[in-house]
Design a protein around this motif. Structure first.
Motif, mmCIF file in Angstrom:
data_model
loop_
_atom_site.group_PDB
_atom_site.id
_atom_site.type_symbol
_atom_site.label_atom_id
_atom_site.label_comp_id
_atom_site.label_asym_id
_atom_site.label_seq_id
_atom_site.Cartn_x
_atom_site.Cartn_y
_atom_site.Cartn_z
ATOM 1 N N ALA A 265 47.089 -102.203 10.433
ATOM 2 C CA ALA A 265 46.124 -101.899 11.489
ATOM 3 C C ALA A 265 44.726 -101.673 10.908
ATOM 4 C CB ALA A 265 46.578 -100.669 12.269
ATOM 5 N N MET A 266 44.637 -100.969 9.788
ATOM 6 C CA MET A 266 43.345 -100.715 9.148
ATOM 7 C C MET A 266 42.705 -102.017 8.671
ATOM 8 S SD MET A 266 42.366 -97.474 9.000
ATOM 9 C CE MET A 266 41.377 -97.353 7.516
ATOM 10 N N ASN A 267 43.496 -102.851 8.017
ATOM 11 C CA ASN A 267 42.950 -104.096 7.485
ATOM 12 C C ASN A 267 42.513 -105.033 8.604
ATOM 13 O OD1 ASN A 267 43.461 -103.124 4.974
ATOM 14 N ND2 ASN A 267 45.196 -104.450 4.532
ATOM 15 N N LEU A 280 47.405 -110.663 17.114
ATOM 16 C CA LEU A 280 48.431 -109.799 16.529
ATOM 17 C C LEU A 280 49.710 -110.570 16.247
ATOM 18 C CD1 LEU A 280 49.259 -106.820 15.850
ATOM 19 C CD2 LEU A 280 50.128 -106.680 18.188
ATOM 20 N N ILE A 281 50.115 -111.396 17.191
ATOM 21 C CA ILE A 281 51.367 -112.136 17.049
ATOM 22 C C ILE A 281 51.293 -113.170 15.928
ATOM 23 C CG2 ILE A 281 50.824 -114.008 18.669
ATOM 24 C CD1 ILE A 281 53.698 -113.755 19.710
ATOM 25 N N PHE A 288 53.747 -108.755 7.194
ATOM 26 C CA PHE A 288 54.986 -108.106 6.765
ATOM 27 C C PHE A 288 55.822 -109.016 5.859
ATOM 28 C CE2 PHE A 288 53.757 -105.449 10.359
ATOM 29 C CZ PHE A 288 53.890 -104.201 9.772
ATOM 30 N N ALA A 289 55.645 -110.321 5.989
ATOM 31 C CA ALA A 289 56.262 -111.224 5.014
ATOM 32 C C ALA A 289 55.621 -111.029 3.642
ATOM 33 C CB ALA A 289 56.110 -112.673 5.476
ATOM 34 N N VAL A 336 46.659 -114.260 5.824
ATOM 35 C CA VAL A 336 47.106 -113.347 6.879
ATOM 36 C C VAL A 336 46.055 -113.193 7.974
ATOM 37 C CG1 VAL A 336 47.839 -110.994 7.409
ATOM 38 C CG2 VAL A 336 48.611 -112.097 5.296
ATOM 39 N N PHE A 337 44.818 -112.922 7.569
ATOM 40 C CA PHE A 337 43.751 -112.688 8.546
ATOM 41 C C PHE A 337 42.761 -113.848 8.588
ATOM 42 C CE2 PHE A 337 45.234 -108.455 7.244
ATOM 43 C CZ PHE A 337 45.627 -107.974 8.482
#
Length: 358
Positions: A265-267, A280-281, A288-289, A336-337
């Protein structure tokens, strides 16, 4: 025709000398931005106007980044169609190098052109260390190497003006933010070697070592802060859950899960902030992977360093955590992001904007 943009805060006679040398060396327009230097410098800027320069003025000091954006906005409004070269006002950029950057912009109009110093000879320790540090941050952040991340000698095509005005940052961090955003927004970097010139050990620089360094290193600092807070939460919850449940396994799993959710959440909210951030999805499963992968790598690297290579466990742990910190940062920024436009394979907005008339 190329326009040379010079941000200036409390300059000296070297600004006027640079203007005179540029006038003699090439046919170019010159725009000077007085970044709130004050009345004491009025005569100097008047002389710049007399020499044929356009002088834009801030009422008070707003920072180098804002001064550059003021110049870019002016050129955009004026309908600039040629190349733009940004140079510092303190005489550290030679007219011959400015001309070379202008030529490189003409040859590589889709690139950001950097005049890169190689830091040979007598270089002030502050300048050498500062560039090495920001170069490391840039490499860790982007996976790309640039010789001189702090250079103020940069060239752009006029097609980039909208983008240049949109980059966040008002002070020295603006130039670092530009490099961090460049590749993701579709602008490759072209490097041109230039002379390394430091006058009076770079005494004229207005760089504030603490405040401006914090701004420049913000991406890494925010990631470090998020990691430290998550580790603290994990540590605290381990004891709380152990006390509540009486099960060490439940405490370890529960504390690690909660700290991972907090870190994600912070990142997502504060560290890897992007205009078209993944939903989010999209990002949560990747995150988490990555957590699972890093846990496996943590164990594997400890086995490698400690049991196979024979490194003491404490040092092996430091090497492992340091390596995985860099790996985690790079993976989160890169995968990831990653912005939705890049993840979906669509051309970055910058490319769409530049080629929409073709």
């Amino acid at each position: 025709m190329t326009t040379v943009l010079i941000p200036a805060y409390e300059p000296d006679e070297r600004l006027l000398q640079l203007i005179a040398d540029l006038k003699a060396a090439c046919r170019c327009g010159i725009v000077v931005v007085d970044d709130g230097s004050g009345e004491a410098y009025g005569e100097l800027f008047h002389s710049a106007r007399q020499a044929g320069c356009i002088v834009l003025t801030h009422d008070h000091n707003l920072g180098k980044g804002r001064a550059l954006k003021t110049g870019f906005a002016f050129l955009k409004k004026a309908g600039e169609t040629g190349g733009i070269v940004c140079a510092d006002s303190d005489g550290q950029h030679l007219p011959a190098d400015i001309v070379r950057i202008a030529a490189a912009v003409d040859e590589h109009p889709d690139h950001i052109v950097l005049g890169c110093r190689h830091f040979t000879g007598r270089v002030p320790l502050r300048s050498r260390f500062g560039n090495q540090a920001t170069r490391l941050v840039y490499t860790l952040t982007t996976g790309r190497f640039v010789m001189d991340t702090q250079t103020g000698l940069r060239g752009f095509s006029s097609a980039m003006l909208d983008w240049l005005c949109s980059i966040p940052g008002d002070r020295f961090e603006y130039e670092m933010n530009m490099l961090l955003q460049a590749r993701g927004d579709g602008y490759p970097i072209h490097e041109v070697p230039i002379d390394t010139v430091y006058l009076e050990k770079n005494k004229s620089s207005h760089f504030r070592p603490v405040a401006d360094s914090i701004r420049i290193y913000a991406p890494i600092l925010k990631f470090c802060s998020s990691s430290v807070l998550s580790a603290g939460l994990d540590f605290l919850l381990l004891f709380v859950l152990q006390f509540v449940t009486g099960s060490l396994l439940a405490a370890v799993v529960g504390s690690r899960l909660c700290s991972a959710i907090f870190n994600y959440a912070m990142n997502r909210r504060y560290v890897f902030v992007k205009k078209d951030a993944p939903r989010l999805i999209e990002s949560a499963p990747k995150y988490f992977a990555l957590v699972a992968l890093i846990m496996g790598l943590n164990y594997g690297l400890l086995i490698l360093f400690h049991e196979m290579v024979g490194i003491p466990l404490f040092i092996a742990k430091l090497l492992t955590e340091g390596s995985l910190f860099v790996f985690s940062y790079w993976c989160q920024r890169k995968f990831v992001f990653r912005s939705r436009s890049q993840a979906g394979g669509r051309p970055p907005k910058a490319y769409v904007k530049r080629y929409k008339k073709v």
